[in-house]
Design a protein around this motif. Structure first.
Motif, PDB file in Angstrom:
ATOM      1  N   ALA A 369       0.853 -11.405  -4.286  1.00 31.11           N
ATOM      2  CA  ALA A 369       1.080 -10.357  -5.283  1.00 31.11           C
ATOM      3  C   ALA A 369       0.036 -10.360  -6.389  1.00 31.11           C
ATOM      4  O   ALA A 369      -0.309  -9.310  -6.927  1.00 31.11           O
ATOM      5  CB  ALA A 369       2.466 -10.508  -5.885  1.00 31.11           C
ATOM      6  N   PHE A 373      -2.307  -7.223  -9.271  1.00 30.41           N
ATOM      7  CA  PHE A 373      -2.069  -7.046 -10.714  1.00 30.41           C
ATOM      8  C   PHE A 373      -3.319  -7.311 -11.549  1.00 30.41           C
ATOM      9  O   PHE A 373      -4.277  -7.896 -11.053  1.00 30.41           O
ATOM     10  CB  PHE A 373      -0.933  -7.963 -11.175  1.00 30.41           C
ATOM     11  CG  PHE A 373       0.406  -7.417 -10.800  1.00 30.41           C
ATOM     12  CD1 PHE A 373       1.198  -6.769 -11.743  1.00 30.41           C
ATOM     13  CD2 PHE A 373       0.853  -7.470  -9.493  1.00 30.41           C
ATOM     14  CE1 PHE A 373       2.418  -6.238 -11.390  1.00 30.41           C
ATOM     15  CE2 PHE A 373       2.070  -6.942  -9.133  1.00 30.41           C
ATOM     16  CZ  PHE A 373       2.852  -6.331 -10.092  1.00 30.41           C
TER      17      PHE A 373
ATOM     18  N   ARG C  85       6.371  -1.488  -8.076  1.00 32.26           N
ATOM     19  CA  ARG C  85       5.466  -1.289  -9.207  1.00 32.26           C
ATOM     20  C   ARG C  85       5.824  -0.006  -9.961  1.00 32.26           C
ATOM     21  O   ARG C  85       5.880   0.015 -11.197  1.00 32.26           O
ATOM     22  CB  ARG C  85       4.045  -1.182  -8.636  1.00 32.26           C
ATOM     23  CG  ARG C  85       2.954  -1.355  -9.647  1.00 32.26           C
ATOM     24  CD  ARG C  85       2.900  -2.807 -10.034  1.00 32.26           C
ATOM     25  NE  ARG C  85       2.197  -2.953 -11.294  1.00 32.26           N
ATOM     26  CZ  ARG C  85       0.923  -3.316 -11.402  1.00 32.26           C
ATOM     27  NH1 ARG C  85       0.219  -3.582 -10.325  1.00 32.26           N
ATOM     28  NH2 ARG C  85       0.366  -3.432 -12.585  1.00 32.26           N
ATOM     29  N   ASP C 113       7.861  -7.708 -13.986  1.00 28.45           N
ATOM     30  CA  ASP C 113       6.489  -7.190 -14.079  1.00 28.45           C
ATOM     31  C   ASP C 113       6.143  -6.287 -12.889  1.00 28.45           C
ATOM     32  O   ASP C 113       4.998  -5.856 -12.756  1.00 28.45           O
ATOM     33  CB  ASP C 113       5.486  -8.344 -14.180  1.00 28.45           C
ATOM     34  CG  ASP C 113       5.530  -9.246 -12.965  1.00 28.45           C
ATOM     35  OD1 ASP C 113       6.318  -8.959 -12.028  1.00 28.45           O
ATOM     36  OD2 ASP C 113       4.794 -10.242 -12.932  1.00 28.45           O
ATOM     37  N   GLY C 114       7.126  -6.000 -12.013  1.00 29.52           N
ATOM     38  CA  GLY C 114       6.863  -5.078 -10.914  1.00 29.52           C
ATOM     39  C   GLY C 114       6.434  -5.754  -9.624  1.00 29.52           C
ATOM     40  O   GLY C 114       6.134  -5.087  -8.648  1.00 29.52           O
ATOM     41  N   ARG C 115       6.402  -7.106  -9.620  1.00 25.89           N
ATOM     42  CA  ARG C 115       6.081  -7.783  -8.370  1.00 25.89           C
ATOM     43  C   ARG C 115       7.330  -7.825  -7.483  1.00 25.89           C
ATOM     44  O   ARG C 115       8.448  -7.815  -7.983  1.00 25.89           O
ATOM     45  CB  ARG C 115       5.580  -9.203  -8.628  1.00 25.89           C
ATOM     46  CG  ARG C 115       4.087  -9.253  -8.934  1.00 25.89           C
ATOM     47  CD  ARG C 115       3.599 -10.674  -9.118  1.00 25.89           C
ATOM     48  NE  ARG C 115       4.332 -11.356 -10.172  1.00 25.89           N
ATOM     49  CZ  ARG C 115       4.881 -12.564 -10.056  1.00 25.89           C
ATOM     50  NH1 ARG C 115       4.756 -13.224  -8.919  1.00 25.89           N
ATOM     51  NH2 ARG C 115       5.538 -13.111 -11.050  1.00 25.89           N
TER      52      ARG C 115
END
Lengths: 373, 432, 254
Positions: A369, A373, C85, C113-115
C-alpha cells in the motif's frame, strides 16, 4: 533446462506410452498421493498420478453429482475421453470422498486388468494406524504380485525406497534454494518440477533434477517481488500461477498435495520394509481429510512461512472441497496472527484469469500500500 | 394397481417417541446440574462406550440436533448466516453448519444457551466427521476430543487386522475417557449398553421389515420420527424397549389391516436425508396414492441387518439371541466394532455398486414401483456415488427419479420444481 | 498540481479531475466497445468542463475492469484500492465500504488514511450483485426504481428459500401465483441479497461507519434490508457514489 520438465508435463501421456514400450512394464494410475508408490515401483511398475487437463468437459455429468469438486470430475473426464488408455491398472489409496468417486466411476466405466482400493487410514494420528497400514500394504503387495505373476523381493523394495528418497531429497534441495533473498526459480518452474515427479520414472526425474539444480547457481528471478505462499488443495494450474507471477509477486513455496505435501518426508529404512513405508505415509504432512483431531497442517504452514520469508498467502481450494473448507478460516486466522495477510481463491477446472487477476492485484496492492500514498 | 381404500390410524406409541426425544435433549442440557457428564458426538458414534463412565453421562448427537434446527426455518437461516459470517463456505455439510451456528449464537434449539460438552467422542467415515468437531473445538475452546477411524473397507472384506484397528482405537478411547473425566470405567455398564444397542438396532431392522407388507403399515415420514431415537441414544435401554413396543404395535397394525396411507397404489423408497424443512414432499406423493415405505437411509443408518436363512434381508441376530455373554472388555468391544461395521449405510462409502445391490434387494423384497434419489447438496457422505447409483438402478430396470436439494440448507431447494418433477414421475408410473 | 482518475467500468466510464486534491471536474460516459476511445473521450470532456488543457495534467491513474485499455495512464490501481481511497476522501468516518456493481459485490475494510485493511469479493454468482435485483424486478414486472421503493411499504416478512438467481426466479413466480403482495416479495428479495452481502462484510469484520457505493446504493429497499441485517442505524452514501473509484484513482500517488 526447465523445458524438459515442461515437455513432460505437456506430453505426459506420450511419455508414459513411450516408457511402456521401452521397458515392457505396466503403468498404474493412482488418484491420491497417499498411494504407496514404492511398492509399485519395486514391481517394475510406473506409477503415474491421474490429474485433470483443465479443459471444459461434458462427459462426467452422468457419473459424478455436481456438488463434488471440479478436480475429481476433471480426473474422471481424462479416463472417459480415453487419454489414459495405456493403463494396466488403477489404484486408490483411500482419499477424500470426492476423489474416491473418480476411482469408483473409473472402475465401473473404464475397466482395467488391475484395480485396487487400499483403505488407507484416515486416523493417521492414532498409534494403531501403523500396524494396520503395514498389513494393508502387505495385502496390496500380494495383489500386485498376483497380477504381475512375480515376486517383489526385498532388494527391489530397497532400490525403490532409495530412488524415491533421492527424489525427495532433491526436491527439498530445490525448494531450499527458494528460501534465499535471491530466488533462482519461479513458482511456476517449481510447479513443473514437482508435478512431473508424479508422472515420470523417478530415476529419470532424479537425473534431470540434479542437472537442473546445477543450472540454478547464481540465477536470481526475484526482481523485488512480493514473496507468496500457495496453500491448499490440488493445484497444477499453470495458467493461474503464471498470471500471479506476471504481477509483482513470486511464489516461493507451497503447501499443496501436488507440491510440498507430496515429497516432504522420506522413508526411514528398516528391516520391516513395509512398516517403514507405512510410517512414511502416516507421518507425511497431512491432507486436511486426514488431519485430525489436531490440525497439524498449521505448524507445517507456519514453518514454511517463516523459513521462506513469506509476505502473503494465497489460500486455494477446489470448489466444494469440504476438507479444505473446514481448515481455511482457521489457517487464515493463524496467518493473520503472524501478520501475514491472505486471500482465498476457489478453483474450478478452468479459472477466470481476468477476474482473478483483478483480485490478486488488489491483494498485492494491499501488501504494498505504501507505494500508492 | 388396486383401488382399495385401507383404514388408517395414528400410531399409539407416537406420543412416547416424542417424549423420549425431548427428554434426551433435556437430559443433556441439565446433566451438569446433577454432577453428571455431557459429551458430544455424531449419530454414528460408538455411544455405548461412554456408557461405561456411569448412568449420569448424557450425549448430544450432531446430525439429529442439526436436523431439528433445519426443521425450524427461521432459526436455521440465522445459524447458517452466522457460520458464513465467520468465513466458512456455504457448501460445507449443512448439518454441521446448523450446529456450529447454534454454538456461535450460543443458542440451544431446545431453549437456553448452548450447553458446552465436557468431551467429544466421534467416529469418522465421512471426510467431515472428525473435522466437524475440530472446528467446534476451534469455536468453543479446547474441548478434549477423541475420534475413531472406521474407514476400513466394506464389511464383506473385513479381516482381523482391520477389526483390530477399530477395536484398538476403541480400547484407547476408553483409557482416554477415564483420563479426561477422572472416572473409573465400569465394564459391566459397557456390556449392558452394547447388549441394548444391539437390541435397538436389530429391532429397528425388524420394524423396517414389517413394511414389506402390502399395504405398508408405516410411511417414511413417520419413520423419520421413530428412527431418530436410535440416532440419539441407540445404546439406551429405554430406546430398545420402546422399539420392541413399536414393533408389536406395527405387527398389530398389519393384523388389523391398518395402512400408512388410505390409497396405496404405488410403493417407493427414497435415498439420503430429505430436505428437513420440506417434508411436504411426502404429502405431495400421497396425493397420487404413492407411499415411500422407507429408504436405505432410514433402514440402514441405525438398523443392523444380515441375510436370513431364506435369503431375505432381516435383522442381525443380537448377542443375546446368539447366546453370547461378554467375558471381558476387549471381547465386548471387538464384537461391538464388528456389529457396527456391518451397518448398511457404511458400505456405499467404498463403492456405489454396493448401494445399488442393497437397493435392488429392497426394491424386490419391499415390492416397490420406483426409487426417488435425493441429490443432497447438504451431505457429501450420503450423496457420494449417487450418480453411479442412479445409473446402476436404471440398468437394473428400476424406475428412478432424482431431485436436487439440501437436507439442512433450504436455500438450495426449489419446492415448485421438485413438485413438478414428482408430477412427471407419477405420470410416467401411470398414476396420473 | 492537476491529477486525473479514470474508472473504466463494464457499463460506464468515470473521470474525476483534481487540482491540489480538490475536485474541479467530473464526467461520466457509457463505456463503448472501444474502451480506449471511451477513456479518451471521457477525459477530454472532463478537461473541457474544467477549462484545462491536456498538458496541464501532471498524472493520470486508471482503475476499473478496463483499466489496461487506458494506455496513456501513468499508473493503474485496482478497484479495491481506489474505492477505499475515494471513500475516505468523501466520507472520512467510513471504515467499511460496500460496493455493489452489476456483476460483483465487494466489501472493503479501510484504515483512516484510505489504505485497504482487508477485502472480500463475492464468488462467481450473481445472487449478491445488481443483476440479481434487475432479474427479480423483471420477474415481478416492475421497474427497478419502483422495485426498491416498494420494499419499504411491505407489512409482512416472508422468507425467500432459494438464493440462486435461477431458483429464486421460479420462487418469485410461485409467490406471485400465490397472490403474495409484491411489496412483501420485494422485501424478501432485498433481504436475501443483503444477507449474502452481510456475510461478506462480516468476513472482513464490521467496523462502523459503513458506506455503500455502486448502483445499488441508490436502492432504498436494499439499504433498509442492509441496516436491519447489520443491526445498525446509519449507512453513509456519498452524493455521487458512482465517482468514488475514479476519485480514489485521482488521489493515488503516481
Amino acid at each position: 533446462m526447465i523445458d524438459i520438465f515442461k515437455d513432460w508435463y505437456e506430453h505426459r501421456h506420450d511419455y508414459a506410452k513411450e516408457w511402456k514400450k521401452r521397458t515392457k512394464g505396466e503403468v498404474v494410475g493412482y488418484f491420491c498421493t497417499y498411494a504407496p508408490e514404492e511398492i509399485m515401483y519395486a514391481a517394475g511398475i510406473l506409477p503415474v498420478r491421474i490429474l485433470g487437463s483443465h479443459e471444459p468437459q461434458d462427459v462426467t455429468e452422468p457419473h459424478i453429482f455436481g456438488m463434488f469438486c471440479p478436480f475429481c470430475r476433471d480426473c474422471l473426464a481424462q479416463g472417459l475421453k480415453g487419454r489414459f488408455d495405456y493403463l494396466g491398472g488403477i489404484m486408490l489409496s483411500q482419499s477424500c470422498l470426492h476423489l474416491r468417486q473418480s476411482y469408483t466411476s473409473w472402475q465401473i466405466n473404464i475397466p482395467v486388468p488391475f484395480s485396487y482400493y487400499l483403505p488407507m487410514p484416515h486416523g493417521v494420528q492414532s498409534k494403531r494406524a501403523y500396524k494396520y497400514l503395514r498389513n494393508e500394504l502387505e495385502t496390496f503387495k500380494k495383489a500386485v504380485e498376483k497380477w504381475l505373476g512375480k515376486e517383489i523381493k526385498d532388494e527391489d523394495i530397497d532400490r525403490a525406497i532409495e530412488i524415491y528418497n533421492k527424489n525427495r531429497q532433491l526436491l527439498h534441495k530445490l525448494y531450499a534454494l527458494r528460501k534465499s533473498s535471491k530466488v533462482p526459480l519461479s513458482g511456476m518452474e517449481a510447479m513443473y518440477v514437482t508435478i512431473t515427479s508424479q508422472m515420470v520414472d523417478k530415476a529419470e526425474h532424479n537425473e534431470m533434477l540434479e542437472k537442473y539444480i546445477n543450472t540454478l547457481t547464481d540465477r536470481d528471478v526475484t526482481n523485488d517481488r512480493v514473496r507468496l505462499i500457495f496453500v491448499g488443495s490440488e493445484d497444477d494450474d499453470i495458467e493461474f500461477i503464471k498470471m500471479v507471477e506476471s504481477l509483482p509477486a513470486i511464489v516461493v513455496v507451497d503447501e499443496h498435495c501436488t507440491g510440498s505435501r507430496y515429497f516432504w518426508n522420506e522413508v526411514k529404512q528398516d528391516d520391516d520394509r513395509l512398516m517403514a513405508i507405512a510410517a512414511r505415509y502416516i507421518d507425511r504432512p497431512a491432507c486436511p481429510a486426514k488431519d485430525w483431531p489436531e490440525l497439524t497442517r498449521l505448524d507445517h504452514i507456519v514453518n514454511l512461512v517463516k523459513d521462506y520469508n513469506v509476505q502473503g498467502a494465497v489460500l486455494i481450494q477446489q470448489k466444494f472441497c469440504d476438507p479444505h473448507e473446514f481448515d481455511m478460516p482457521v489457517i487464515e486466522k493463524k496467518l493473520k496472527e503472524m501478520g501475514i495477510p491472505s486471500y482465498n481463491i476457489e478453483f474450478d477446472v478452468t479459472v477466470p484469469i481476468g477476474q482473478f487477476k483483478i483480485r490478486i492485484e488488489a491483494f498485492l496492492e494491499m501488501l504494498r500500500a505504501d507505494e500508492l500514498f | 394397481m388396486s383401488n382399495t381404500v385401507y383404514k388408517t390410524e395414528p400410531l399409539k406409541s407416537w406420543e412416547k417417541a416424542k417424549e423420549l426425544r425431548l427428554q434426551y435433549y433435556k437430559n443433556y442440557a441439565e446433566a451438569k446440574d446433577k454432577g453428571g457428564i455431557r459429551w458430544a458426538g455424531g449419530a454414528w458414534t460408538f455411544d455405548a462406550i461412554p456408557a461405561g463412565l456411569g448412568n449420569d453421562v448424557h450425549s448430544l448427537t450432531s446430525e439429529p440436533y442439526a436436523a431439528s434446527i433445519a426443521f425450524n426455518k427461521e432459526l436455521s437461516l440465522k445459524c447458517l448466516e452466522a457460520v458464513e459470517s465467520k468465513g466458512w463456505a456455504r457448501d460445507i455439510c449443512a448439518y454441521i453448519r446448523n450446529y456450529w451456528g447454534s454454538v456461535i449464537r450460543n443458542e440451544y434449539a431446545f431453549g437456553g444457551p448452548f450447553p458446552v460438552p465436557d468431551f467429544i467422542f466421534q467416529d469418522h467415515i465421512c471426510c467431515s466427521h472428525a473435522k466437524w468437531y475440530q472446528v467446534v473445538r476451534h469455536l468453543e475452546g479446547d474441548i478434549p476430543m477423541f475420534c475413531v477411524d472406521i474407514s476400513v473397507g466394506p464389511y464383506h472384506e473385513l479381516n482381523d487386522s482391520r477389526l483390530d484397528y477399530v477395536t484398538g482405537q476403541l480400547m484407547d478411547g476408553i483409557e482416554w475417557m477415564e483420563k479426561v473425566t477422572g472416572r473409573t470405567y465400569n465394564d459391566e455398564k459397557l456390556f449392558e449398553a452394547i447388549y441394548d444397542e444391539c437390541r435397538t438396532t436389530s429391532v429397528w431392522a425388524e420394524v423396517c421389515c414389517l413394511n414389506k407388507h402390502v399395504p405398508a403399515p408405516l410411511d417414511e415420514k413417520t419413520m423419520y420420527s421413530l428412527y431418530v431415537l436410535a440416532t440419539l441414544n441407540k445404546h439406551g435401554k429405554e430406546i430398545a424397549d420402546y422399539y420392541e413396543e413399536l414393533r408389536d404395535e406395527v405387527k398389530d397394525r398389519i393384523a388389523r389391516g391398518i395402512a400408512a396411507i388410505p390409497e396405496e397404489k404405488c410403493r417407493l423408497i427414497t435415498d439420503t436425508q430429505p430436505p428437513w424443512g420440506f417434508l411436504n414432499v411426502y404429502r405431495h406423493l400421497e396425493k397420487y396414492g404413492a407411499v415411500s415405505v422407507g429408504s436405505l437411509y432410514v433402514f440402514g443408518l441405525e438398523g443392523i441387518w444380515e441375510e436370513q436363512e431364506d435369503g431375505s434381508w432381516g435383522p442381525r441376530r443380537t448377542p443375546q439371541q446368539l447366546g453370547i455373554t461378554f467375558k471381558n472388555r476387549e471381547e465386548a468391544v471387538r464384537f461391538y466394532a464388528d456389529w457396527n461395521l456391518s451397518k448398511p449405510q457404511w458400505q456405499h462409502f467404498y463403492d456405489p455398486m454396493l448401494k445399488v445391490e442393497m437397493m435392488k434387494r429392497i426394491y424386490k423384497e419391499w415390492k416397490l414401483n420406483g426409487i426417488i434419489l435425493h441429490y443432497n447438496r447438504g451431505c457429501e457422505g450420503l450423496s457420494v456415488g449417487i450418480a453411479e447409483t442412479r445409473l446402476g438402478l436404471i440398468k437394473a430396470g428400476i424406475p428412478v427419479m432424482t431431485y436436487e436439494g439440501n437436507m439442512g440448507d433450504e436455500r438450495e431447494f426449489d419446492e415448485t420444481k421438485t413438485f413438478a418433477r414428482i408430477d412427471a414421475f407419477m405420470e410416467s408410473l401411470s398414476l396420473k | 498540481m492537476i491529477s486525473a482518475g479514470i474508472d473504466l467500468g463494464a457499463k460506464t466510464t468515470k473521470v474525476v479531475i483534481l487540482a491540489d486534491n480538490k475536485i474541479v471536474s467530473q464526467c461520466l460516459e457509457l463505456t463503448g466497445i472501444d474502451q480506449a476511445q471511451t477513456a479518451e473521450k471521457a477525459l477530454s470532456n472532463a478537461l473541457e468542463k474544467a477549462n484545462l488543457s491536456r498538458d496541464a495534467v501532471n498524472f493520470i491513474v486508471a482503475t476499473g475492469v478496463g483499466r489496461n485499455a487506458v494506455s496513456f495512464a501513468n499508473k493503474e490501481i485496482s478497484d479495491v484500492a481506489a474505492d477505499a481511497r475515494g471513500i475516505i476522501y468523501l466520507l472520512p468516518d467510513a471504515r467499511t465500504v460496500i460496493d455493489i456493481g452489476a456483476e460483483e459485490g465487494r466489501a472493503i475494510k479501510c484504515f483512516a488514511d484510505g489504505r485497504v485493511q482487508d477485502f472480500a469479493i463475492n464468488e462467481k454468482c450473481a445472487a449478491g450483485a445488481g443483476t440479481f435485483v434487475e432479474t427479480m424486478a423483471r420477474a415481478l414486472e416492475v421497474d427497478v426504481e419502483e422495485f426498491g421503493k416498494m420494499s419499504l411499504r411491505s407489512t409482512n416478512t416472508i422468507a425467500m428459500n432459494a438464493q440462486c438467481t435461477v431458483f429464486a426466479e421460479s420462487e418469485v413466480v410461485s409467490l406471485v401465483h400465490a397472490k403474495t403482495a409484491k411489496e412483501d416479495i420485494s422485501k424478501a428479495i432485498h433481504d436475501a441479497i443483503a444477507s449474502r452481502i452481510i456475510s461478506m462484510v462480516r468476513r472482513v469484520g464490521v467496523e462502523e461507519k459503513i458506506a455503500v457505493i455502486g448502483g445499488v446504493a441508490k436502492n432504498p429497499g436494499f439499504i433498509d434490508s442492509l441496516k436491519r441485517g447489520l443491526e445498525i442505524n446509519e449507512i453513509l452514501i456519498p452524493d455521487e457514489p458512482e465517482f468514488t473509484g475514479a476519485l480514489g484513482a485521482a488521489l493515488t500517488k503516481a
